[in-house]
Design a protein around this motif. Structure first.
Motif, PDB file in Angstrom:
ATOM      1  N   GLY A  12       0.768  -1.240   0.000  1.00 29.34           N
ATOM      2  CA  GLY A  12       0.000   0.000   0.000  1.00 29.34           C
ATOM      3  C   GLY A  12       0.797   1.287   0.000  1.00 29.34           C
ATOM      4  O   GLY A  12       0.222   2.377  -0.050  1.00 29.34           O
ATOM      5  N   ALA A  13       2.115   1.180   0.066  1.00 27.16           N
ATOM      6  CA  ALA A  13       2.929   2.405   0.031  1.00 27.16           C
ATOM      7  C   ALA A  13       2.853   2.997  -1.376  1.00 27.16           C
ATOM      8  O   ALA A  13       2.868   2.276  -2.369  1.00 27.16           O
ATOM      9  CB  ALA A  13       4.371   2.093   0.394  1.00 27.16           C
ATOM     10  N   ARG A  14       2.773   4.306  -1.448  1.00 29.52           N
ATOM     11  CA  ARG A  14       2.788   4.986  -2.751  1.00 29.52           C
ATOM     12  C   ARG A  14       4.236   5.350  -3.043  1.00 29.52           C
ATOM     13  O   ARG A  14       4.841   6.169  -2.343  1.00 29.52           O
ATOM     14  CB  ARG A  14       1.912   6.231  -2.725  1.00 29.52           C
ATOM     15  N   ILE A  15       4.771   4.740  -4.065  1.00 26.74           N
ATOM     16  CA  ILE A  15       6.168   4.945  -4.445  1.00 26.74           C
ATOM     17  C   ILE A  15       6.207   5.902  -5.635  1.00 26.74           C
ATOM     18  O   ILE A  15       5.520   5.687  -6.633  1.00 26.74           O
ATOM     19  CB  ILE A  15       6.845   3.605  -4.825  1.00 26.74           C
ATOM     20  N   VAL A  16       6.994   6.955  -5.505  1.00 26.95           N
ATOM     21  CA  VAL A  16       7.161   7.920  -6.591  1.00 26.95           C
ATOM     22  C   VAL A  16       8.652   8.112  -6.838  1.00 26.95           C
ATOM     23  O   VAL A  16       9.469   7.943  -5.944  1.00 26.95           O
ATOM     24  CB  VAL A  16       6.503   9.293  -6.271  1.00 26.95           C
ATOM     25  N   THR A  17       8.979   8.430  -8.085  1.00 31.57           N
ATOM     26  CA  THR A  17      10.367   8.741  -8.409  1.00 31.57           C
ATOM     27  C   THR A  17      10.626  10.186  -8.033  1.00 31.57           C
ATOM     28  O   THR A  17       9.809  11.065  -8.317  1.00 31.57           O
ATOM     29  CB  THR A  17      10.620   8.524  -9.910  1.00 31.57           C
ATOM     30  N   LEU A  18      11.739  10.419  -7.386  1.00 32.38           N
ATOM     31  CA  LEU A  18      12.063  11.756  -6.909  1.00 32.38           C
ATOM     32  C   LEU A  18      13.516  12.063  -7.225  1.00 32.38           C
ATOM     33  O   LEU A  18      14.413  11.300  -6.868  1.00 32.38           O
ATOM     34  CB  LEU A  18      11.847  11.833  -5.386  1.00 32.38           C
ATOM     35  N   ASP A  19      13.734  13.150  -7.926  1.00 32.19           N
ATOM     36  CA  ASP A  19      15.094  13.617  -8.158  1.00 32.19           C
ATOM     37  C   ASP A  19      15.464  14.586  -7.042  1.00 32.19           C
ATOM     38  O   ASP A  19      14.739  15.556  -6.810  1.00 32.19           O
ATOM     39  CB  ASP A  19      15.203  14.328  -9.509  1.00 32.19           C
ATOM     40  N   LEU A  20      16.548  14.289  -6.383  1.00 26.78           N
ATOM     41  CA  LEU A  20      17.041  15.173  -5.336  1.00 26.78           C
ATOM     42  C   LEU A  20      17.982  16.168  -5.987  1.00 26.78           C
ATOM     43  O   LEU A  20      19.015  15.776  -6.527  1.00 26.78           O
ATOM     44  CB  LEU A  20      17.745  14.360  -4.252  1.00 26.78           C
ATOM     45  N   PRO A  21      17.635  17.449  -5.982  1.00 25.77           N
ATOM     46  CA  PRO A  21      18.467  18.426  -6.690  1.00 25.77           C
ATOM     47  C   PRO A  21      19.833  18.603  -6.041  1.00 25.77           C
ATOM     48  O   PRO A  21      20.017  18.365  -4.857  1.00 25.77           O
ATOM     49  CB  PRO A  21      17.655  19.722  -6.588  1.00 25.77           C
ATOM     50  N   ARG A  22      20.786  18.966  -6.868  1.00 23.58           N
ATOM     51  CA  ARG A  22      22.122  19.371  -6.452  1.00 23.58           C
ATOM     52  C   ARG A  22      22.992  18.216  -5.947  1.00 23.58           C
ATOM     53  O   ARG A  22      24.004  18.436  -5.292  1.00 23.58           O
ATOM     54  CB  ARG A  22      22.049  20.500  -5.442  1.00 23.58           C
ATOM     55  N   THR A  23      22.594  16.980  -6.243  1.00 23.93           N
ATOM     56  CA  THR A  23      23.432  15.867  -5.806  1.00 23.93           C
ATOM     57  C   THR A  23      24.787  15.891  -6.518  1.00 23.93           C
ATOM     58  O   THR A  23      25.777  15.435  -5.949  1.00 23.93           O
ATOM     59  CB  THR A  23      22.754  14.506  -6.040  1.00 23.93           C
ATOM     60  N   ASP A  24      24.816  16.443  -7.733  1.00 22.36           N
ATOM     61  CA  ASP A  24      26.111  16.538  -8.424  1.00 22.36           C
ATOM     62  C   ASP A  24      27.064  17.449  -7.659  1.00 22.36           C
ATOM     63  O   ASP A  24      28.249  17.164  -7.534  1.00 22.36           O
ATOM     64  CB  ASP A  24      25.936  17.009  -9.865  1.00 22.36           C
ATOM     65  N   GLU A  25      26.547  18.538  -7.096  1.00 23.07           N
ATOM     66  CA  GLU A  25      27.378  19.442  -6.288  1.00 23.07           C
ATOM     67  C   GLU A  25      27.834  18.751  -5.008  1.00 23.07           C
ATOM     68  O   GLU A  25      28.982  18.905  -4.574  1.00 23.07           O
ATOM     69  CB  GLU A  25      26.607  20.713  -5.933  1.00 23.07           C
ATOM     70  N   ALA A  26      26.918  17.995  -4.390  1.00 24.72           N
ATOM     71  CA  ALA A  26      27.279  17.271  -3.164  1.00 24.72           C
ATOM     72  C   ALA A  26      28.345  16.219  -3.467  1.00 24.72           C
ATOM     73  O   ALA A  26      29.287  16.043  -2.688  1.00 24.72           O
ATOM     74  CB  ALA A  26      26.043  16.618  -2.553  1.00 24.72           C
ATOM     75  N   TYR A  27      28.230  15.552  -4.617  1.00 22.35           N
ATOM     76  CA  TYR A  27      29.229  14.541  -4.972  1.00 22.35           C
ATOM     77  C   TYR A  27      30.587  15.187  -5.232  1.00 22.35           C
ATOM     78  O   TYR A  27      31.623  14.643  -4.839  1.00 22.35           O
ATOM     79  CB  TYR A  27      28.769  13.723  -6.177  1.00 22.35           C
ATOM     80  N   GLN A  28      30.603  16.337  -5.863  1.00 22.12           N
ATOM     81  CA  GLN A  28      31.871  17.046  -6.082  1.00 22.12           C
ATOM     82  C   GLN A  28      32.511  17.421  -4.746  1.00 22.12           C
ATOM     83  O   GLN A  28      33.725  17.284  -4.565  1.00 22.12           O
ATOM     84  CB  GLN A  28      31.645  18.295  -6.933  1.00 22.12           C
ATOM     85  N   LEU A  29      31.686  17.867  -3.811  1.00 22.07           N
ATOM     86  CA  LEU A  29      32.190  18.200  -2.481  1.00 22.07           C
ATOM     87  C   LEU A  29      32.753  16.959  -1.797  1.00 22.07           C
ATOM     88  O   LEU A  29      33.805  17.008  -1.151  1.00 22.07           O
ATOM     89  CB  LEU A  29      31.074  18.827  -1.647  1.00 22.07           C
ATOM     90  N   PHE A  30      32.072  15.853  -1.963  1.00 21.26           N
ATOM     91  CA  PHE A  30      32.535  14.578  -1.426  1.00 21.26           C
ATOM     92  C   PHE A  30      33.900  14.215  -2.005  1.00 21.26           C
ATOM     93  O   PHE A  30      34.817  13.813  -1.281  1.00 21.26           O
ATOM     94  CB  PHE A  30      31.501  13.497  -1.743  1.00 21.26           C
ATOM     95  N   GLN A  31      34.072  14.380  -3.313  1.00 18.04           N
ATOM     96  CA  GLN A  31      35.345  14.065  -3.949  1.00 18.04           C
ATOM     97  C   GLN A  31      36.473  14.966  -3.449  1.00 18.04           C
ATOM     98  O   GLN A  31      37.625  14.556  -3.417  1.00 18.04           O
ATOM     99  CB  GLN A  31      35.214  14.161  -5.469  1.00 18.04           C
ATOM    100  N   LEU A  32      36.126  16.174  -3.033  1.00 20.76           N
ATOM    101  CA  LEU A  32      37.128  17.083  -2.469  1.00 20.76           C
ATOM    102  C   LEU A  32      37.468  16.747  -1.019  1.00 20.76           C
ATOM    103  O   LEU A  32      38.423  17.278  -0.466  1.00 20.76           O
ATOM    104  CB  LEU A  32      36.628  18.534  -2.534  1.00 20.76           C
ATOM    105  N   GLY A  33      36.649  15.916  -0.403  1.00 21.91           N
ATOM    106  CA  GLY A  33      36.900  15.536   0.980  1.00 21.91           C
ATOM    107  C   GLY A  33      35.946  16.157   1.977  1.00 21.91           C
ATOM    108  O   GLY A  33      36.032  15.890   3.171  1.00 21.91           O
ATOM    109  N   GLY A  34      35.030  17.010   1.509  1.00 21.56           N
ATOM    110  CA  GLY A  34      34.045  17.604   2.410  1.00 21.56           C
ATOM    111  C   GLY A  34      34.680  18.360   3.550  1.00 21.56           C
ATOM    112  O   GLY A  34      35.682  19.060   3.373  1.00 21.56           O
ATOM    113  N   LEU A  35      34.105  18.191   4.726  1.00 23.69           N
ATOM    114  CA  LEU A  35      34.585  18.885   5.920  1.00 23.69           C
ATOM    115  C   LEU A  35      35.035  17.935   7.025  1.00 23.69           C
ATOM    116  O   LEU A  35      35.638  18.379   8.002  1.00 23.69           O
ATOM    117  CB  LEU A  35      33.475  19.781   6.480  1.00 23.69           C
TER     118      LEU A  35
END
Length: 192
Positions: A12-35
């Motif tokens: 009964g769960a309603r499943i929808v596809t959702l794009d989370l914005p700015r994940t490319d920016e978060a991944y770039q930050l991750f590749q830099l080592g973040g904080l």
């Protein structure tokens, strides 16, 4: 994970596809080592300076690399995390939870991490999905939903907006009620 989502939808769960914005920016930050390395270095140097010499060499290398991050770069990364968090919170306000795999790989063996450069590469793959939530200020939990081809647990990561811990725990409990508890999923004996 896909089978778990199908079971939730059938329940009964309603499943929808959702794009989370700015994940490319978060991944770039991750590749830099973040904080994390900078913040861990600050903590260890001020609170536990005697521990620095006893760190695993891989951890010590990450902390040492933090010495090269300029103050302006740290502030830029901190500001980026705040913007990513606001964007993610806005998008997730309209769903109960975002479901993703917890990790993208089967955990590596210790022997496979010995060659030069193997640990950082495996670490990047292992942390890729969970670090997105960290960089976006989300709360998250993971539930085991089965086993992979190697017989190791597969996790379903549930994410919700900042400060939505209680709601996310309720969603996690509802999912566990539908899919079974972690011990049953992993084939472990359960208490009567």
């Amino acid at each position: 994970m896909q089978e778990a989502i199908r079971q939730l939808e059938a329940a009964g769960a309603r499943i929808v596809t959702l794009d989370l914005p700015r994940t490319d920016e978060a991944y770039q930050l991750f590749q830099l080592g973040g904080l994390a390395a900078s913040e861990l270095a600050a903590f260890l140097n001020t609170e536990l300076p005697d521990m620095m010499d006893s760190l695993d060499p891989n951890v010590a290398a990450r902390i040492k690399a933090a010495d090269d991050i300029a103050a302006w770069e740290y502030v830029r990364r901190r500001n980026m995390i705040e913007a990513l968090s606001a964007s993610a919170a806005e998008r997730l306000a309209h769903v109960d939870a975002l479901l993703t795999p917890t990790v993208a790989i089967t955990p590596p063996t210790l022997d496979s991490l010995v060659p030069e450069g193997a640990y950082p590469k495996a670490n990047m793959h292992a942390l890729r999905n969970t670090v997105m939530a960290n960089f976006m200020g989300l709360c998250g939990l993971t539930l085991p939903v089965g086993k992979d081809a190697a017989g190791l647990p597969v996790g379903l990561q549930l994410l919700a907006g900042p400060w939505q811990d209680a709601r996310l725990l309720a969603v996690g409990r509802a999912i566990e009620d539908k899919l079974g508890n972690s011990l049953a999923i992993l084939g472990e004996p359960t208490m009567p």
